[in-house]
Design an enzyme around this catalytic site. Structure first.
Site, PDB file in Angstrom:
ATOM      1  N   ASP A  92       0.912  -1.201   0.012  1.00  0.00           N
ATOM      2  CA  ASP A  92       0.049  -0.047   0.138  1.00  0.00           C
ATOM      3  C   ASP A  92       0.837   1.278   0.015  1.00  0.00           C
ATOM      4  O   ASP A  92       1.993   1.153   0.386  1.00  0.00           O
ATOM      5  CB  ASP A  92      -0.794   0.039   1.286  1.00  0.00           C
TER       6      ASP A  92
ATOM      7  N   HIS B 158       3.945  -2.500   3.158  1.00  0.00           N
ATOM      8  CA  HIS B 158       3.620  -1.089   2.567  1.00  0.00           C
ATOM      9  C   HIS B 158       4.979  -0.627   2.071  1.00  0.00           C
ATOM     10  O   HIS B 158       6.060  -0.813   2.508  1.00  0.00           O
ATOM     11  CB  HIS B 158       3.458  -0.143   3.959  1.00  0.00           C
TER      12      HIS B 158
END
Length: 668
Positions: free
Chosen positions: A468, A612
């Site tokens: 992400d 991430h």
């Protein structure tokens, strides 16, 4: 109390046997049955299904009807005073029939029903002031409450008759024939109106006296109780209008049922609501209007908010029944209060004012309901309506402005105090709903607000690794290089604003064969709340399409925070909302071995792993811990027997939409 209930019912039945009452009931039945059938069945079902009318059209038609009725009421009293209430009634019915007949133009152009609704509304503005003026002259004060009860019950019968007719008729029933049914109802009302006794128009002197009394009447309005009641009337009309505006859309889009199935599903609610109207009248006389009104709207508040969180048919039926019970309890209370407050002032101006406030609600409610439903689906409409119901309960139960009856017996006074106190306690408790609603919005696996995928099939040894908040230079491409070393394809959920900064990174990822997902444009949770159409979705799609030439079919909400209207927007465009079930919290920058152990300890067949490569919209954030953890994660997963696949392969869904065309036009 049971004895009193039987006595009241007996008195009501005796009154209904008189011919002078039956004509009012006939008028009520024909007018309301025609109104319900044209607005809830013909406009919301036959017109869109046979001629492709917009889902929002029904709300705009209701709003047009309410606007014309509101504007017409301001001058209806002036006209009735001059031509007499019987002539005013006949004139109103003629306007109503003309408006209904004009709706046939919807066959040629669906939007033509909007000006027809304006004409219809002008007729409605004349009908009820005329009927009430006739009743005021024909009935004693001691009879008017029972007459109102009979008319309320008749309205319920008319509603049930119109809906049952819509249920009985096939979905292919011609729209033109439906309009003919409505016109026939108006003809029946005209036949009933001809039997009303003629009443003379007011003399000029009386009219001049009324003008001199106007300022005094306006001063009567500006009292705490009457201002509070005006707000209650306004909000009540808005609630009913908003619910009517989404009636068919809710069944078609949210429950995914036909009109017939929706009618059957809501049939118990109609029966319970009718019974609640009778019970509400009895309780209002016994314990007072305000405690029963407030309690009814509290019950409606909880049930309406419940409807916003579920599409399960087995839950919708009892929740709708509770909603109908609450509204049914409250409706007789508002009718009685309007008569009480207007009689105490000794003027008809207050009654006209209350009707005007009701008309304003009929404009605001359907228009707001249609717009919100178009932007975000039925769930936010229920949230809004539930909030309005809670506001009515607060106005009724919290301020100490409502006078108590001086003739209440001591035991009844205690019961009334208990009922009022219980309702106030429930009102305080209802403040917890926003907290509960927020909790479920934060839960990335909650299915209450819409479909969310949290993992793949549990019977296959496959998992997906997702990232992400990219692109984030240089860490996104370094992570992609590490995946290439292990012949792994990942999924990168791209923030649109970051794609505008580094389009070349997004393009590189797509060329490598990594899957690109949509992670909003600005990565702000507040956008999911404030944007009913959730424009963040298409803004991110546009940025990604410009950067890489692909239009993602998979969306992940920032931090997993989601709202019903956000998920509605995603689903409306054929996209899937996907979250995760393994989250090692690598954004907090723990040591790499901790990230590895958290993943391997939590993984299951079908898991979606959240890592991430970026940090919101910040550029340059160090993601070395995540990068260094990848070898241990990949090797550990393979040692456990897992295959690492792209997210679309894990879930067996399409990776990209065929085109991004139309997203901006729909959401803007």
């Amino acid at each position: 109390m049971i004895k009193s209930a039987f006595g009241a019912a007996s008195d009501l039945l005796r009154l209904l046997q008189s011919a002078r009452v039956r004509r009012y009931l006939a008028l009520t039945f024909f007018v309301d049955a025609g109104l319900v059938f044209v607005l809830l069945v013909a406009i919301q079902s036959y017109l869109p299904e046979q001629y492709g009318a917009s889902e929002a059209l029904a709300g705009y038609v209701l709003a047009a009807y309410g606007a014309a009725k509101l504007a017409g009421q301001l001058g209806a009293g002036w006209v009735i005073d001059r031509v007499g209430p019987r002539r005013g009634l006949i004139a109103g019915l003629c306007l109503t029939g003309a408006g209904q007949a004009t709706m046939i133009l919807g066959i040629v152009q669906p939007e033509a029903v909007i000006p027809a609704a304006l004409l219809y509304g002008l007729g409605g503005a004349m009908i009820w002031p005329s009927a009430y003026a006739l009743a005021a002259g024909e009935f004693e004060e001691s009879e008017r409450a029972r007459l109102s009860a009979g008319m309320t019950v008749t309205t319920g019968v008319a509603l049930a008759t119109a809906l049952c007719l819509g249920l009985a008729l096939p979905a292919s029933f011609p729209y033109a024939a439906a309009i003919a049914v409505c016109v026939a109802c108006t003809v029946g009302a005209l036949a009933a109106a001809r039997s009303f006794p003629a009443a003379a128009a007011r003399a000029d002197e009386a009219t001049r006296d009324a003008r001199r009394q106007l300022l005094e009447s306006i001063r009567d309005i500006v009292s705490a109780r009457r201002v509070a009641f005006s707000l209650i009337i306004l909000l009540q009309a808005a609630i009913l209008g908003a619910l009517l505006a989404i009636f068919r859309s809710y069944g078609r889009e949210t429950l995914q049922v036909s009109l017939r199935e929706e009618m059957l599903m809501l049939l118990p609610a109609g029966a319970i609501g009718a019974g609640a109207v009778v019970l509400g009248g009895l309780l209002a006389d016994r314990f007072g209007r305000i405690p029963v009104l407030g309690s009814g709207y509290l019950l409606a508040t909880f049930s309406i908010w419940g409807l916003s969180t579920t599409t399960d048919h087995s839950a919708v039926v009892p929740l709708a029944a509770l909603c109908a019970a609450g509204l049914g309890l409250a409706l007789p209370c508002t009718s009685a209060l309007s008569l009480d407050l207007s009689r105490s002032a000794g003027t008809g101006t207050l009654l006209g004012w209350f009707l005007t406030m009701e008309g304003a609600g009929h404009v605001i409610g359907p228009a707001a309901g249609a717009w919100v439903n178009h932007k975000g689906g039925s769930a936010p409409v229920f949230w809004l309506v539930g909030g309005l119901a809670a506001a009515i309960a607060a106005v009724a139960l919290v301020p100490p402005i409502w006078a108590r009856r001086p003739d209440v017996e001591p035991v009844r006074h205690r019961l009334r105090a208990l009922l009022s106190g219980t309702a106030k306690g429930a009102l305080v408790f209802s403040l917890g709903f926003p907290v509960i609603a927020t909790y479920f919005a934060w839960d990335p696996g909650s299915q209450l607000y819409g479909d969310i995928i949290t993992h793949g099939p549990r019977d296959r040894m496959e998992v997906a690794i997702t990232f992400d908040d990219g692109p984030n230079d240089p860490w996104t491409l370094r992570i992609a290089d590490k995946l290439d070393q292990y012949s792994v394809r990942g999924t990168f959920f791209i923030v649109g604003q970051n794609a505008d900064v580094h389009p070349e990174i997004v393009r590189n990822l797509a060329q490598r064969g990594e899957l690109i997902g949509n992670h909003s444009y600005r990565h702000r949770k507040s956008d999911a709340v404030t944007q009913l159409g959730y424009g963040e979705l298409w803004r991110a799609e546009t940025a990604i399409a410009h950067a890489a030439g692909v239009c993602p079919a998979i969306y992940r909400p920032p931090n997993g925070f989601h709202t019903p209207w956000q998920l509605h927007t995603v689903a409306r465009h054929g996209m899937k909302t996907v979250t995760w079930d393994v989250i090692p919290r690598d954004w907090k920058d723990p040591p790499s071995d901790v990230i590895v152990s958290r993943v391997l300890d939590s993984v299951q067949p079908g898991s979606i792993i959240l890592l991430h490569d970026g940090d919101d919209t910040n550029q340059g954030t160090d993601r070395s811990a995540t990068l260094n953890a990848l070898p241990g994660i990949i090797e550990g997963l393979r040692a456990k027997g897992y295959d690492i696949v792209r997210l679309d392969q894990l879930l067996s869904i399409q990776p990209y939409l065929p085109t991004c065309d139309g997203l901006q036009a729909v959401n803007s």
